[in-house]
Design a protein around this motif. Structure first.
Motif, PDB file in Angstrom:
ATOM      1  N   TRP A 135       0.838  -1.186   0.000  1.00 27.83           N
ATOM      2  CA  TRP A 135       0.000   0.000   0.000  1.00 27.83           C
ATOM      3  C   TRP A 135       0.879   1.244   0.000  1.00 27.83           C
ATOM      4  CZ3 TRP A 135      -4.958   0.053  -1.085  1.00 27.83           C
ATOM      5  CH2 TRP A 135      -5.726  -1.099  -0.834  1.00 27.83           C
ATOM      6  N   HIS A 136       0.589   2.180  -0.885  1.00 27.31           N
ATOM      7  CA  HIS A 136       1.385   3.406  -0.952  1.00 27.31           C
ATOM      8  C   HIS A 136       0.627   4.486  -1.704  1.00 27.31           C
ATOM      9  CE1 HIS A 136       2.123   1.611  -4.894  1.00 27.31           C
ATOM     10  NE2 HIS A 136       2.440   2.829  -5.321  1.00 27.31           N
ATOM     11  N   GLN A 137       1.138   5.707  -1.625  1.00 31.20           N
ATOM     12  CA  GLN A 137       0.680   6.834  -2.423  1.00 31.20           C
ATOM     13  C   GLN A 137       1.818   7.224  -3.361  1.00 31.20           C
ATOM     14  OE1 GLN A 137       0.036   8.972   1.292  1.00 31.20           O
ATOM     15  NE2 GLN A 137      -2.034   9.525   0.598  1.00 31.20           N
ATOM     16  N   ASP A 138       1.514   7.467  -4.622  1.00 35.03           N
ATOM     17  CA  ASP A 138       2.570   7.810  -5.575  1.00 35.03           C
ATOM     18  C   ASP A 138       3.334   9.065  -5.165  1.00 35.03           C
ATOM     19  OD1 ASP A 138       1.881   5.627  -7.091  1.00 35.03           O
ATOM     20  OD2 ASP A 138       0.718   6.763  -8.562  1.00 35.03           O
ATOM     21  N   MET A 168      -5.364  -3.911  -9.566  1.00 36.61           N
ATOM     22  CA  MET A 168      -5.249  -2.783  -8.659  1.00 36.61           C
ATOM     23  C   MET A 168      -6.390  -2.761  -7.650  1.00 36.61           C
ATOM     24  SD  MET A 168      -2.520  -0.987  -9.280  1.00 36.61           S
ATOM     25  CE  MET A 168      -2.703   0.762  -8.992  1.00 36.61           C
ATOM     26  N   ARG A 169      -6.095  -2.222  -6.461  1.00 37.78           N
ATOM     27  CA  ARG A 169      -7.110  -2.023  -5.426  1.00 37.78           C
ATOM     28  C   ARG A 169      -6.830  -0.689  -4.746  1.00 37.78           C
ATOM     29  NH1 ARG A 169      -4.853  -7.093  -1.753  1.00 37.78           N
ATOM     30  NH2 ARG A 169      -2.876  -6.142  -1.156  1.00 37.78           N
ATOM     31  N   VAL A 191      15.553  -1.505  -0.227  1.00 37.99           N
ATOM     32  CA  VAL A 191      14.409  -1.793  -1.085  1.00 37.99           C
ATOM     33  C   VAL A 191      13.845  -0.495  -1.663  1.00 37.99           C
ATOM     34  CG1 VAL A 191      12.092  -2.771  -1.147  1.00 37.99           C
ATOM     35  CG2 VAL A 191      13.865  -3.857   0.247  1.00 37.99           C
ATOM     36  N   HIS A 192      13.465  -0.530  -2.939  1.00 35.15           N
ATOM     37  CA  HIS A 192      12.908   0.674  -3.551  1.00 35.15           C
ATOM     38  C   HIS A 192      11.462   0.909  -3.142  1.00 35.15           C
ATOM     39  CE1 HIS A 192      12.286   3.880  -6.444  1.00 35.15           C
ATOM     40  NE2 HIS A 192      11.144   3.298  -6.768  1.00 35.15           N
ATOM     41  N   ALA A 193      10.657  -0.136  -3.062  1.00 34.01           N
ATOM     42  CA  ALA A 193       9.226   0.028  -2.806  1.00 34.01           C
ATOM     43  C   ALA A 193       8.977   0.645  -1.437  1.00 34.01           C
ATOM     44  CB  ALA A 193       8.514  -1.318  -2.908  1.00 34.01           C
ATOM     45  N   LEU A 194       8.021   1.576  -1.403  1.00 37.21           N
ATOM     46  CA  LEU A 194       7.586   2.178  -0.149  1.00 37.21           C
ATOM     47  C   LEU A 194       6.279   1.519   0.297  1.00 37.21           C
ATOM     48  CD1 LEU A 194       8.112   5.971  -0.949  1.00 37.21           C
ATOM     49  CD2 LEU A 194       9.620   4.498   0.401  1.00 37.21           C
ATOM     50  N   GLN A 195       6.067   1.501   1.607  1.00 37.30           N
ATOM     51  CA  GLN A 195       4.791   1.045   2.146  1.00 37.30           C
ATOM     52  C   GLN A 195       4.249   2.095   3.094  1.00 37.30           C
ATOM     53  OE1 GLN A 195       6.941  -1.963   5.344  1.00 37.30           O
ATOM     54  NE2 GLN A 195       4.815  -2.334   4.843  1.00 37.30           N
ATOM     55  N   CYS A 196       2.972   2.348   3.006  1.00 36.28           N
ATOM     56  CA  CYS A 196       2.339   3.332   3.870  1.00 36.28           C
ATOM     57  C   CYS A 196       2.212   2.764   5.274  1.00 36.28           C
ATOM     58  CB  CYS A 196       0.968   3.705   3.321  1.00 36.28           C
ATOM     59  SG  CYS A 196       0.098   4.934   4.315  1.00 36.28           S
ATOM     60  N   ILE A 197       2.642   3.534   6.265  1.00 32.79           N
ATOM     61  CA  ILE A 197       2.514   3.123   7.668  1.00 32.79           C
ATOM     62  C   ILE A 197       1.585   4.073   8.414  1.00 32.79           C
ATOM     63  CG2 ILE A 197       4.715   1.914   7.780  1.00 32.79           C
ATOM     64  CD1 ILE A 197       5.956   4.424   8.993  1.00 32.79           C
ATOM     65  N   GLY A 198       0.839   4.863   7.635  1.00 35.87           N
ATOM     66  CA  GLY A 198      -0.151   5.746   8.231  1.00 35.87           C
ATOM     67  C   GLY A 198      -1.424   4.988   8.555  1.00 35.87           C
ATOM     68  N   ASN A 199      -2.396   5.691   9.079  1.00 34.08           N
ATOM     69  CA  ASN A 199      -3.640   5.075   9.523  1.00 34.08           C
ATOM     70  C   ASN A 199      -4.655   5.039   8.376  1.00 34.08           C
ATOM     71  OD1 ASN A 199      -5.606   3.985  11.205  1.00 34.08           O
ATOM     72  ND2 ASN A 199      -6.311   5.997  11.894  1.00 34.08           N
ATOM     73  N   PHE A 200      -5.039   3.836   7.944  1.00 33.51           N
ATOM     74  CA  PHE A 200      -6.079   3.681   6.936  1.00 33.51           C
ATOM     75  C   PHE A 200      -6.694   2.291   7.083  1.00 33.51           C
ATOM     76  CE2 PHE A 200      -2.317   1.898   4.994  1.00 33.51           C
ATOM     77  CZ  PHE A 200      -2.772   0.821   4.241  1.00 33.51           C
ATOM     78  N   ASP A 201      -7.868   2.115   6.499  1.00 36.43           N
ATOM     79  CA  ASP A 201      -8.617   0.871   6.621  1.00 36.43           C
ATOM     80  C   ASP A 201      -8.473   0.045   5.353  1.00 36.43           C
ATOM     81  OD1 ASP A 201     -10.373  -1.163   7.197  1.00 36.43           O
ATOM     82  OD2 ASP A 201     -12.186   0.062   6.959  1.00 36.43           O
ATOM     83  N   ALA A 202      -7.590  -0.938   5.376  1.00 34.64           N
ATOM     84  CA  ALA A 202      -7.356  -1.775   4.200  1.00 34.64           C
ATOM     85  C   ALA A 202      -8.591  -2.595   3.833  1.00 34.64           C
ATOM     86  CB  ALA A 202      -6.161  -2.693   4.433  1.00 34.64           C
ATOM     87  N   HIS A 224      -3.102   2.904  -2.930  1.00 35.17           N
ATOM     88  CA  HIS A 224      -3.372   1.758  -3.774  1.00 35.17           C
ATOM     89  C   HIS A 224      -2.354   0.654  -3.530  1.00 35.17           C
ATOM     90  CE1 HIS A 224      -0.692   4.429  -6.037  1.00 35.17           C
ATOM     91  NE2 HIS A 224      -0.235   3.356  -6.689  1.00 35.17           N
ATOM     92  N   SER A 225      -2.717  -0.512  -3.973  1.00 34.75           N
ATOM     93  CA  SER A 225      -1.912  -1.713  -3.765  1.00 34.75           C
ATOM     94  C   SER A 225      -2.339  -2.742  -4.799  1.00 34.75           C
ATOM     95  CB  SER A 225      -2.131  -2.236  -2.338  1.00 34.75           C
ATOM     96  OG  SER A 225      -1.508  -3.492  -2.143  1.00 34.75           O
ATOM     97  N   ALA A 226      -1.683  -3.888  -4.799  1.00 34.51           N
ATOM     98  CA  ALA A 226      -2.075  -5.003  -5.662  1.00 34.51           C
ATOM     99  C   ALA A 226      -1.639  -6.295  -4.991  1.00 34.51           C
ATOM    100  CB  ALA A 226      -1.447  -4.875  -7.051  1.00 34.51           C
TER     101      ALA A 226
END
Length: 311
Positions: A135-138, A168-169, A191-202, A224-226
């Motif tokens: 999960w991340h934001q561009d 995509m989701r 690692v290049h990929a970032l992951q969101c560690i903020g508060n959200f409801d997956a 978004h994520s996949a």
């Protein structure tokens, strides 16, 4: 609870694609919208063949453009989640596609007449073991401290994209939250990929399965994520990104998660630039933007080398 999303056709005007009023509203409110048949089958077949060839040959690896997004070693043989940045650098035919023209027309419709092509990339999830896209934001990948731009991305699969192989989701409305905290995947700065560690409801995710040549458009701040690819077929997507004019943010941005000098692909790119790649990169930018004054490119070259010396 996660849901599935299907959508309507795009509208064609003067041979180019435009979003309907309803689709524009959905993009504004939810942060994403799907469209059907943004590219004709013949175009999709060509793009699929070209991208598969580039990825199979390892094109762009030495310059850090070809990388595995989730593998910390990021060797040429790594293929958990393979990305090729700016494939148009290696295959100009990609920019001559109806897909590019339609996406550019929509970008101007959404972002205004000053919208510019920012970059393109391709992402491959191999059969059976294609890794999850975190999960991340561009916009979390944007490094500029005193500048920000609205952007939209067009995510188009050249293969069938299903829930099972990693379509995509999205988290509806997440583009209104601002840029949330991120970190390198698993906390590994290589690692290049970032992951969101903020508060959200997956669990509120909406899945967007697509046919080849369909597309989903999302804003730069939409989470978004996949999922992983657990099927017997590869999942290949070609993404175009467009941006509006730069503006000064309300407060300087401090994306501390981008300060990672040990990122494997970035180190490879830095070495390539210092060994003469900076001249190649400058020539590519001249080819993409022929209307700028030469002094512009001299300044860009200096900033490019200065930026790499700090990482």
């Amino acid at each position: 609870m996660a849901t599935l999303l299907t959508e309507t056709d795009v509208r064609v005007k003067d041979g180019l694609t435009r979003l309907s009023t309803e689709q524009l509203h959905e993009l504004k409110e939810r942060g994403f919208v799907t469209v059907r048949a943004i590219a004709p089958p013949a175009d999709v077949a060509i793009m699929d063949a070209v991208l598969r060839d580039l990825l199979a040959r390892g094109v762009g690896f030495k310059e850090g453009a070809r990388r595995d997004l989730v593998d910390p070693e990021d060797s040429l043989g790594a293929n958990s989640l393979t990305e090729l940045v700016r494939p148009q650098n290696y295959a100009a035919v990609l920019r001559r596609s109806a897909y590019f023209e339609s996406a550019y027309a929509i970008a101007r419709q959404v972002l205004g007449d000053d919208a510019e092509f920012a970059f393109d990339h391709a992402i491959l999830k191999p059969a059976f073991h294609g890794a999850e896209t975190p999960w991340h934001q561009d916009e979390a990948y944007q490094a500029e401290r005193d500048s920000e731009r609205d952007q939209i991305a067009f995510w188009m699969p050249t293969t069938l994209a299903t829930v099972e192989n990693g379509c995509m989701r999205y988290i509806p409305g997440s583009h209104k939250l601002g840029v949330l905290p991120h970190q390198p995947l698993g906390g590994d700065a290589r690692v290049h990929a970032l992951q969101c560690i903020g508060n959200f409801d997956a669990d509120s995710a909406v899945y967007c399965p697509l046919q080849p040549g369909d597309a989903v458009i999302h804003a730069g701040r939409t989470l978004h994520s996949a999922a992983p690819n657990m099927t017997a077929d590869v999942r290949l997507a070609y993404i175009l990104v467009f941006a509006g004019p730069s503006r000064r943010p309300a407060a300087p941005r401090d994306h501390s998660w981008l300060k990672r000098p040990n990122e494997t692909a970035a180190r490879r790119r830095k070495l390539w630039l210092w060994r003469g790649g900076a001249v190649i990169e400058l020539a590519r930018r001249v080819a993409r933007n022929r209307y700028y004054h030469p002094a512009f490119y001299v300044g860009r070259l200096r900033r490019l080398l200065a930026r790499q010396s700090r990482t």
